[in-house]
Design a protein around this motif. Structure first.
Motif, PDB file in Angstrom:
ATOM      1  N   ASP A  19       0.820  -1.214   0.000  1.00 31.27           N
ATOM      2  CA  ASP A  19       0.000   0.000   0.000  1.00 31.27           C
ATOM      3  C   ASP A  19       0.855   1.266   0.000  1.00 31.27           C
ATOM      4  OD1 ASP A  19      -2.306  -1.572   0.099  1.00 31.27           O
ATOM      5  OD2 ASP A  19      -2.293  -1.607   2.290  1.00 31.27           O
ATOM      6  N   ASP A  20       1.853   1.320  -0.859  1.00 29.95           N
ATOM      7  CA  ASP A  20       2.742   2.479  -1.002  1.00 29.95           C
ATOM      8  C   ASP A  20       3.575   2.775   0.246  1.00 29.95           C
ATOM      9  OD1 ASP A  20       1.965   2.864  -3.617  1.00 29.95           O
ATOM     10  OD2 ASP A  20       0.384   4.283  -3.095  1.00 29.95           O
ATOM     11  N   PHE A  21       3.870   1.760   1.049  1.00 30.65           N
ATOM     12  CA  PHE A  21       4.730   1.906   2.219  1.00 30.65           C
ATOM     13  C   PHE A  21       5.842   0.864   2.150  1.00 30.65           C
ATOM     14  CE2 PHE A  21       0.726   3.661   3.743  1.00 30.65           C
ATOM     15  CZ  PHE A  21       1.153   4.833   4.351  1.00 30.65           C
ATOM     16  N   PHE A  22       6.987   1.193   2.745  1.00 27.12           N
ATOM     17  CA  PHE A  22       8.074   0.233   2.894  1.00 27.12           C
ATOM     18  C   PHE A  22       7.721  -0.718   4.024  1.00 27.12           C
ATOM     19  CE2 PHE A  22      10.338   3.981   1.248  1.00 27.12           C
ATOM     20  CZ  PHE A  22      10.985   3.424   0.166  1.00 27.12           C
ATOM     21  N   ILE A  23       7.959  -1.984   3.847  1.00 24.53           N
ATOM     22  CA  ILE A  23       7.798  -2.971   4.907  1.00 24.53           C
ATOM     23  C   ILE A  23       9.208  -3.314   5.385  1.00 24.53           C
ATOM     24  CG2 ILE A  23       6.932  -5.253   5.537  1.00 24.53           C
ATOM     25  CD1 ILE A  23       4.742  -3.281   4.711  1.00 24.53           C
ATOM     26  N   VAL A  24       9.450  -3.073   6.672  1.00 22.08           N
ATOM     27  CA  VAL A  24      10.773  -3.319   7.252  1.00 22.08           C
ATOM     28  C   VAL A  24      10.635  -4.226   8.468  1.00 22.08           C
ATOM     29  CG1 VAL A  24      11.714  -1.118   6.448  1.00 22.08           C
ATOM     30  CG2 VAL A  24      10.651  -1.242   8.689  1.00 22.08           C
ATOM     31  N   PRO A  25      11.707  -4.934   8.823  1.00 23.39           N
ATOM     32  CA  PRO A  25      11.640  -5.793  10.008  1.00 23.39           C
ATOM     33  C   PRO A  25      11.557  -4.946  11.275  1.00 23.39           C
ATOM     34  CG  PRO A  25      13.783  -5.990   8.908  1.00 23.39           C
ATOM     35  CD  PRO A  25      12.965  -5.065   8.112  1.00 23.39           C
ATOM     36  N   ALA A  26      10.897  -5.473  12.267  1.00 26.29           N
ATOM     37  CA  ALA A  26      10.804  -4.790  13.567  1.00 26.29           C
ATOM     38  C   ALA A  26      12.182  -4.744  14.202  1.00 26.29           C
ATOM     39  CB  ALA A  26       9.829  -5.519  14.479  1.00 26.29           C
TER      40      ALA A  26
END
Length: 96
Positions: free
Chosen positions: A86-93
């Motif tokens: 959804d137009d966001f970067f997914i990064v690890p916690a």
């Protein structure tokens, strides 16, 4: 502050960076030098300076905030990311 192996390992974990074994000593020395330089700033007397102090005559120059409206820039950046949604970067916690 001296950067040791334990601190460097923790920084690697928090930053999700892997430092090559052959570079670790160099990185530890560089980080220690940076911290020593920043520690020198504690010696400056800033009590008489205003919180809005600037070396620029008249303060920091401002520019007009004009939205570009070009959606292709964001899409070009996101297409190179390893994981997006959804137009966001997914990064690890990273918070333990």
């Amino acid at each position: 502050m001296q950067i040791d192996d334990k601190v460097l390992a923790n920084l690697e974990k928090l930053s999700h960076l892997r430092i090559d074994e052959s570079k670790k000593e160099e990185v530890k020395n560089q980080l220690t030098e940076i911290l020593a330089y920043v520690d020198n700033l504690n010696e400056l007397d800033t009590k008489t300076l205003s919180a809005t102090f600037s070396t620029l005559e008249g303060g920091t120059p401002m520019r007009e905030d004009i939205p570009q409206g070009d959606d292709t820039v964001a899409k070009d950046i996101l297409c190179h990311a390893p994981n997006t949604k959804d137009d966001f970067f997914i990064v690890p916690a990273i918070i333990e």
